[in-house]
Scaffold this motif. Structure first.
Motif, short mmCIF file in Angstrom:
data_model
loop_
_atom_site.label_atom_id
_atom_site.label_comp_id
_atom_site.label_asym_id
_atom_site.label_seq_id
_atom_site.Cartn_x
_atom_site.Cartn_y
_atom_site.Cartn_z
N TYR A 242 0.83 -1.21 0.00
CA TYR A 242 0.00 0.00 0.00
C TYR A 242 0.87 1.26 0.00
O TYR A 242 0.62 2.19 -0.77
CB TYR A 242 -0.95 0.00 1.20
CG TYR A 242 -1.72 1.29 1.34
CD1 TYR A 242 -2.78 1.58 0.49
CD2 TYR A 242 -1.36 2.24 2.30
CE1 TYR A 242 -3.47 2.77 0.59
CE2 TYR A 242 -2.05 3.43 2.40
CZ TYR A 242 -3.11 3.70 1.55
OH TYR A 242 -3.78 4.87 1.65
N GLU A 243 1.86 1.28 0.86
CA GLU A 243 2.73 2.46 0.96
C GLU A 243 3.48 2.72 -0.34
O GLU A 243 3.73 3.87 -0.70
CB GLU A 243 3.73 2.31 2.12
CG GLU A 243 3.10 2.42 3.48
CD GLU A 243 2.44 3.78 3.73
OE1 GLU A 243 3.02 4.81 3.34
OE2 GLU A 243 1.33 3.79 4.29
N LYS A 244 3.84 1.68 -1.05
CA LYS A 244 4.62 1.85 -2.28
C LYS A 244 3.76 2.21 -3.49
O LYS A 244 4.27 2.80 -4.44
CB LYS A 244 5.42 0.57 -2.60
CG LYS A 244 6.38 0.15 -1.51
CD LYS A 244 7.41 1.20 -1.22
CE LYS A 244 8.34 0.72 -0.11
NZ LYS A 244 9.15 1.78 0.45
N ILE A 245 2.47 1.86 -3.47
CA ILE A 245 1.66 2.11 -4.66
C ILE A 245 0.51 3.09 -4.45
O ILE A 245 -0.20 3.40 -5.41
CB ILE A 245 1.10 0.78 -5.24
CG1 ILE A 245 0.05 0.16 -4.34
CG2 ILE A 245 2.23 -0.19 -5.54
CD1 ILE A 245 -0.67 -1.03 -4.96
N ASP B 163 0.08 6.26 -4.19
CA ASP B 163 0.00 7.48 -5.00
C ASP B 163 0.43 7.24 -6.44
O ASP B 163 0.75 8.19 -7.15
CB ASP B 163 0.87 8.58 -4.37
CG ASP B 163 0.39 8.99 -2.98
OD1 ASP B 163 -0.83 8.97 -2.76
OD2 ASP B 163 1.25 9.31 -2.13
N GLN B 164 0.45 6.00 -6.85
CA GLN B 164 0.95 5.65 -8.18
C GLN B 164 -0.20 5.24 -9.09
O GLN B 164 -1.14 4.58 -8.67
CB GLN B 164 1.93 4.47 -8.09
CG GLN B 164 3.08 4.69 -7.15
CD GLN B 164 4.04 5.75 -7.65
OE1 GLN B 164 4.25 5.91 -8.84
NE2 GLN B 164 4.64 6.49 -6.73
N ALA B 165 -0.10 5.63 -10.34
CA ALA B 165 -1.03 5.17 -11.37
C ALA B 165 -0.34 4.02 -12.08
O ALA B 165 0.57 4.24 -12.88
CB ALA B 165 -1.36 6.30 -12.34
N LEU B 166 -0.75 2.80 -11.76
CA LEU B 166 -0.09 1.62 -12.31
C LEU B 166 -1.02 0.88 -13.26
O LEU B 166 -2.24 0.93 -13.11
CB LEU B 166 0.30 0.66 -11.17
CG LEU B 166 1.28 1.18 -10.14
CD1 LEU B 166 1.45 0.17 -9.02
CD2 LEU B 166 2.62 1.49 -10.78
N PRO B 167 -0.44 0.18 -14.22
CA PRO B 167 -1.27 -0.69 -15.06
C PRO B 167 -1.97 -1.74 -14.20
O PRO B 167 -1.44 -2.16 -13.16
CB PRO B 167 -0.26 -1.35 -16.01
CG PRO B 167 0.96 -0.49 -15.96
CD PRO B 167 0.96 0.16 -14.61
#
Length: 177
Positions: free
Chosen positions: A80-83, A85-89
């Motif tokens: 959760y902490e790593k993704i 704020d990320q827009a990932l496929p």
């Protein structure tokens, strides 16, 4: 104990057996009572050992469930902490929250959160997230070319600990690539 039928209760069976032995011998001396007492003490000791064993196994199972829950929470928190704020496929997100979560749980349980294996698995998350973004500058593209084969190898090795099907594992890694 109402939890088990009397015909399955070893203490009840033993009492019934002793009563029948006493009733079957018209000329009783005190030895029959001494023998019956010794049989009961032996049976009670055996039941006590069984009870202790069941208690230990229950405690071990509860401890295992607690460790598993703790491992899952730590692994989920890391992802959760790593993704967050990320827009990932979608494929990458599904992989991280599915298969890689299982890898992290396995590593946490086997090696711990302070281990080199855990740090390597965490770095794999960071690298996968970075590689999932588009990089247009030449330096980033060169870095991507260097990192990709190594990351795919690390992902495959991590998955090897939780997946025995080589074909499925290769499909997952190929899809991520």
């Amino acid at each position: 104990d109402d939890s088990r039928p009397l015909d399955k209760d070893p203490c009840y069976k033993k009492m019934l057996d002793v009563v029948q032995q006493i009733c079957a011998q018209p000329n009783q001396d005190e030895q029959i009572f001494i023998d019956a007492r010794n049989q009961f003490l032996e049976l009670l000791e055996k039941e006590k050992r069984k009870s202790t064993m069941v208690e230990q196994r229950t405690m071990q199972a509860e401890e295992g469930q607690y460790r598993m829950l703790q491992a899952r929470l730590v692994a989920q928190n890391l992802i959760y902490e790593k993704i967050k704020d990320q827009a990932l496929p979608d494929d990458v997100s599904e992989f991280l929250c599915g298969q890689w979560l299982q890898v992290l749980i396995f590593i946490y349980l086997r090696f711990g959160e302070e281990s080199a294996q855990w740090m390597g698995a965490e770095q794999s998350v960071i690298d996968l997230v970075w590689l999932s973004h588009e990089h247009k500058d030449q330096r980033s593209q060169q870095r991507r070319e260097r990192m990709l084969p190594e990351l795919l190898d690390r992902l495959d090795q991590g998955l090897e600990g939780v997946m025995t099907d080589t074909v499925e594992r290769n499909q997952i890694v190929d899809q991520l690539e």
